[in-house]
Design a protein around this motif. Sequence first.
Motif, PDB file in Angstrom:
ATOM      1  N   PRO A  51     -11.347   3.035 -17.489  1.00  0.00           N
ATOM      2  CA  PRO A  51     -10.752   4.353 -17.210  1.00  0.00           C
ATOM      3  C   PRO A  51      -9.227   4.366 -17.386  1.00  0.00           C
ATOM      4  O   PRO A  51      -8.571   3.338 -17.213  1.00  0.00           O
ATOM      5  CB  PRO A  51     -11.120   4.610 -15.744  1.00  0.00           C
ATOM      6  N   LYS A  52      -8.700   5.543 -17.680  1.00  0.00           N
ATOM      7  CA  LYS A  52      -7.274   5.687 -17.956  1.00  0.00           C
ATOM      8  C   LYS A  52      -6.426   5.285 -16.750  1.00  0.00           C
ATOM      9  O   LYS A  52      -5.371   4.678 -16.891  1.00  0.00           O
ATOM     10  CB  LYS A  52      -6.986   7.152 -18.326  1.00  0.00           C
ATOM     11  N   VAL A  53      -6.910   5.600 -15.560  1.00  0.00           N
ATOM     12  CA  VAL A  53      -6.104   5.323 -14.373  1.00  0.00           C
ATOM     13  C   VAL A  53      -5.904   3.818 -14.178  1.00  0.00           C
ATOM     14  O   VAL A  53      -4.844   3.357 -13.740  1.00  0.00           O
ATOM     15  CB  VAL A  53      -6.752   5.966 -13.118  1.00  0.00           C
ATOM     16  N   ILE A  54      -6.924   3.030 -14.531  1.00  0.00           N
ATOM     17  CA  ILE A  54      -6.775   1.572 -14.444  1.00  0.00           C
ATOM     18  C   ILE A  54      -5.832   1.079 -15.535  1.00  0.00           C
ATOM     19  O   ILE A  54      -4.984   0.206 -15.292  1.00  0.00           O
ATOM     20  CB  ILE A  54      -8.158   0.886 -14.541  1.00  0.00           C
ATOM     21  N   GLN A  55      -5.949   1.630 -16.724  1.00  0.00           N
ATOM     22  CA  GLN A  55      -5.033   1.262 -17.801  1.00  0.00           C
ATOM     23  C   GLN A  55      -3.577   1.494 -17.380  1.00  0.00           C
ATOM     24  O   GLN A  55      -2.706   0.647 -17.600  1.00  0.00           O
ATOM     25  CB  GLN A  55      -5.334   2.091 -19.052  1.00  0.00           C
ATOM     26  N   THR A  56      -3.334   2.645 -16.770  1.00  0.00           N
ATOM     27  CA  THR A  56      -1.959   2.982 -16.378  1.00  0.00           C
ATOM     28  C   THR A  56      -1.424   1.993 -15.354  1.00  0.00           C
ATOM     29  O   THR A  56      -0.274   1.529 -15.459  1.00  0.00           O
ATOM     30  CB  THR A  56      -1.914   4.407 -15.807  1.00  0.00           C
ATOM     31  N   GLN A  57      -2.227   1.651 -14.348  1.00  0.00           N
ATOM     32  CA  GLN A  57      -1.772   0.714 -13.321  1.00  0.00           C
ATOM     33  C   GLN A  57      -1.472  -0.653 -13.921  1.00  0.00           C
ATOM     34  O   GLN A  57      -0.470  -1.294 -13.577  1.00  0.00           O
ATOM     35  CB  GLN A  57      -2.833   0.585 -12.220  1.00  0.00           C
ATOM     36  N   LEU A  58      -2.303  -1.103 -14.831  1.00  0.00           N
ATOM     37  CA  LEU A  58      -2.068  -2.402 -15.462  1.00  0.00           C
ATOM     38  C   LEU A  58      -0.834  -2.366 -16.361  1.00  0.00           C
ATOM     39  O   LEU A  58      -0.063  -3.334 -16.423  1.00  0.00           O
ATOM     40  CB  LEU A  58      -3.304  -2.828 -16.259  1.00  0.00           C
ATOM     41  N   CYS A  59      -0.634  -1.264 -17.057  1.00  0.00           N
ATOM     42  CA  CYS A  59       0.564  -1.137 -17.903  1.00  0.00           C
ATOM     43  C   CYS A  59       1.834  -1.123 -17.051  1.00  0.00           C
ATOM     44  O   CYS A  59       2.857  -1.715 -17.420  1.00  0.00           O
ATOM     45  CB  CYS A  59       0.480   0.138 -18.747  1.00  0.00           C
ATOM     46  N   LEU A  60       1.771  -0.447 -15.904  1.00  0.00           N
ATOM     47  CA  LEU A  60       2.920  -0.454 -14.997  1.00  0.00           C
ATOM     48  C   LEU A  60       3.198  -1.863 -14.489  1.00  0.00           C
ATOM     49  O   LEU A  60       4.360  -2.285 -14.386  1.00  0.00           O
ATOM     50  CB  LEU A  60       2.651   0.485 -13.810  1.00  0.00           C
ATOM     51  N   ALA A  61       2.133  -2.600 -14.177  1.00  0.00           N
ATOM     52  CA  ALA A  61       2.313  -3.985 -13.729  1.00  0.00           C
ATOM     53  C   ALA A  61       2.945  -4.823 -14.837  1.00  0.00           C
ATOM     54  O   ALA A  61       3.871  -5.614 -14.584  1.00  0.00           O
ATOM     55  CB  ALA A  61       0.969  -4.569 -13.312  1.00  0.00           C
ATOM     56  N   LEU A  62       2.488  -4.640 -16.064  1.00  0.00           N
ATOM     57  CA  LEU A  62       3.016  -5.420 -17.178  1.00  0.00           C
ATOM     58  C   LEU A  62       4.467  -5.041 -17.460  1.00  0.00           C
ATOM     59  O   LEU A  62       5.302  -5.906 -17.785  1.00  0.00           O
ATOM     60  CB  LEU A  62       2.150  -5.186 -18.417  1.00  0.00           C
ATOM     61  N   ALA A  63       4.817  -3.744 -17.304  1.00  0.00           N
ATOM     62  CA  ALA A  63       6.204  -3.312 -17.505  1.00  0.00           C
ATOM     63  C   ALA A  63       7.117  -3.919 -16.441  1.00  0.00           C
ATOM     64  O   ALA A  63       8.219  -4.399 -16.737  1.00  0.00           O
ATOM     65  CB  ALA A  63       6.286  -1.779 -17.461  1.00  0.00           C
ATOM     66  N   GLY A  64       6.661  -3.911 -15.178  1.00  0.00           N
ATOM     67  CA  GLY A  64       7.442  -4.535 -14.121  1.00  0.00           C
ATOM     68  C   GLY A  64       7.591  -6.029 -14.330  1.00  0.00           C
ATOM     69  O   GLY A  64       8.658  -6.612 -14.049  1.00  0.00           O
ATOM     70  N   PHE A  65       6.544  -6.648 -14.831  1.00  0.00           N
ATOM     71  CA  PHE A  65       6.590  -8.088 -15.140  1.00  0.00           C
ATOM     72  C   PHE A  65       7.626  -8.359 -16.234  1.00  0.00           C
ATOM     73  O   PHE A  65       8.442  -9.279 -16.130  1.00  0.00           O
ATOM     74  CB  PHE A  65       5.200  -8.541 -15.590  1.00  0.00           C
TER      75      PHE A  65
END
Length: 940
Positions: A101-115
């Motif tokens: 789902p898109k909402v999971i994609q967004t959370q993971l992308c935010l985590a990767l951006a913060g990383f």
Amino acid sequence: MASAYNHENLLAALQVFSTATDKASIERANVWLQDFQHSAEAWAICNSLLLSPDAPQPARLFAAQTFRTKVTYDLNQVEEPHIVALRDTLIAALTRYQSGPKVIQTQLCLALAGFALQVSQWEKSVQTLIQDFGRNPSMVPILLEFLTVLPEEVNGNTKIPISNDEYRTRAPLLLTDNAKQVLELLSMYIQAEGVTSEVQSQVFQCLRSWLNAGELLAQDIASTPLFAFVFDSLSSEQLFDSAVDVVCDIIHETQEVYENEDVIQLILPRLVNLRPRIAQANDDPDKMRGFCRVFAEAGETYRQLLLQHPDSFVPLIEAIAECTAYHDLDIVTITFGFWYRLAQSIGKHRNVPPVFLDAYKALVEIIIKHLRFPNDAQDLVGQEADDFRSFRHVIGDTLKDCCYVLGADVCLMRAYEMVVNAIALGNSGSGANISWQEIEAPLFSMRSMGGEVDVRDDEITPRIMDLLPQLPNHPRIRYAAMLVIGRYTEWTNMHPQHIAFQLTYLSSGFEDSDSEVAAAAGQAMKYLCKDCKRHLVPSLPQLYAFYTTAAPKLSQDDRVQVCEAIAHVISYMPMEQAAQSLRTFCLQILASVHTLTSKPNPISKEELKHVADYLEQIEAVLHVVDTFGEELPAACQGTCQEIWNLFNPLLQAYGGTYFITERVTRLLRQGLQFFGAAALPVIPSVIETLSISFTTTGFSNCLWVVGKIVQRYGSSRDSVVQQAIKSSYENMSLKVASLLRDNSPTELPDILEDYIRLQQAIMEYCPDIFFLSPAFVIAFTASLTSLGVVYTDIIFASLDTLRDILTHECLSQKSSSPTSPPKFPLYAEQIRAAFSSHGHQLVGALLTGLVGDFPEEAASSVITLLRAIAQTWPTEFTTFLPAVLDSLPLATCPLAARKQFVTSCNAAVSRKDFDKVKHAVTQLLRDSRRARERRETKLK
């Protein structure tokens, strides 16, 4: 011992949100999950959940959210050798969820951006992801999502623990150095073979993100296929909304117009070509809203160019006017900013081009049309009716913009002509049916423009006033006409020949069966008497007579407004004459009170309400008159005793009725201001009666007005007054103590606040009474108890009182000097005794509130108090801290923060460097806020 953090417990906690119905279970589950997110075990458990095909979607979403949270706050939990593995874990998870789902994609992308922002070892993060994901069509949406959130996370997530130097180094590496490649990538994707509208929409969102971050310029986009595609997409059903957003952003980014002339020359023809689409979208509010946003943004951004090249921008101005004329009022408001800013810019120029004059003349008619009530005004009910009334006042401001450009006389003349034409058509005998709405709307516009009228105008405003008697006798028209009179009273003051008619017209309004018309008449009468009082002194008998005859038929609000009107006229009279008139008018009202209250049998509740209404009317009069100064005129010398002789038995007989006590105390407060020192002889009796009333009823307004009396007369050396203050304070304190024993403090907010205000007044004006009275302990504990009542005003009042007590000069070494007041040692003894008994509780309340429910602005008072406690009672302070801190919730006061606070405070005390206590408290507050911010997001 096995850890409580495992798959089974995590899934059970999440299950609560879909099965539990009681609030307590949901709150417990939420706290458990937040604690789990703090734990080191969360990394592995969430990774396992994300990769598990059998895990329910809520659990996988929570796992993705947890990764984002832990990357933001807890990346330090990951040891150096495992950092790369964490990055690979996030990338693998994104690959796993490429289909949603898109909402999971967004959370993971935010985590990767913060990383990527925090981990400098990942040098070419953006390039790596473009290379790994960009060539795989199924991963392109993931890549676009990452590129969209990256600028937002880098620029907006201030919770990421990274130093300024690290940020200044890392941010350009992630954004600026990759902007060109990202733009090329987006240009490629937007026209790629087989591209879907969903991907194109993502391209637009990504483009906006980099544009708003300042990493792309409008000039950069204009040189790519993206520019034309964005404007062309305004014809696409699927891409319209996204295209509107991007077009508005591109236009906004060209606000430095002289640096972006080339781009603006590309934008303007496309805007002109869009204008015919407005008519085509007339039946589609969503499309209309989008076009309106585009044209309004262009108008506001290019208004300087409009002024320099008006003829070239006529299509843009006409397009915005067309949007303003649209029937959906929510969409209309989008254009108001343009008209306001353009008017402000035009006002700075001497010669206004005709194109602007024509535009604002047309705007006047458009606005008045929007002001019209629907033909069936009864269809407007509830929130819809409230929204329309609010809109009429908002759009009235745009009429003022028209006045700023055209002059109020031009705008008023147009409104006047619309009313005259409607009346003429209705009287023509042609059979035309003229609705009240056609007359009421321009009348309302006249009211809106009233503030712009020149009070010396002898052209249009007299014609408007002469028009009022000719208006049809409809309640909505009469209501609007009354308010026009009330809005033009400053003009009337310069043209008093109109007062006679206006008084008669307004008086007739009180006879109207429509309550709103009567209310409008009362409001207009008040302003007429306020602004024209110098002309109305001879009419005072007429106003008295009007009040006497009309008052029984008016609502209480209208009666109060008439009383205020009369008071304004009285306030202009010579002092002796004003005093006599005031006495006459007030005693006339009080006679009605006496008639009701002097009956041998107890009066009914309905009659008591009449009494309260009379008292409110006198309060309104005194509020306007305010005071005659320190020396009262002869006519008022004995009035204070006369009035108290009426109020005293009234309170004694009917003080158990709350609204009577409220009205009497409010009037007493106003009377203190009016009578001043002349009231001193009755003050002891007033205080005694109020004290008895409070101990009998517990009504807080008695405390409130006694506090006001102490502020006004507490410094008097009259021994009778001082004894009355002391006795009443002690009796009231005993009543407060009794109420606190029988009730929770949260059930007594008004009593506690007014009691604390009374304490403050007595401490300032009667310190001997405050510190040496047996009530001191009650006062201290009441202030301490009030710190747990979550009302901002009570918390601030309590902190102020406790600060004044614990930082009192009597506690300093200088207090023992020969020049100090002789009773200072006795003050200090009382304070030390109170702290000895309640110090632990006080320190606990201060720290609990600091990391809990105190408002942010209270921190400075808490710091002052804790510093004072550490300085005056150092041993007790350091002894109290461990137990107090252990009682604080971990959620708002982490263990590490507690330990650091104790260490810092102990060091400050041992070195007698008490300023360091301030630093320690400030650091504890920072640590607590960080902990609270992390827990603010509730799971759903």
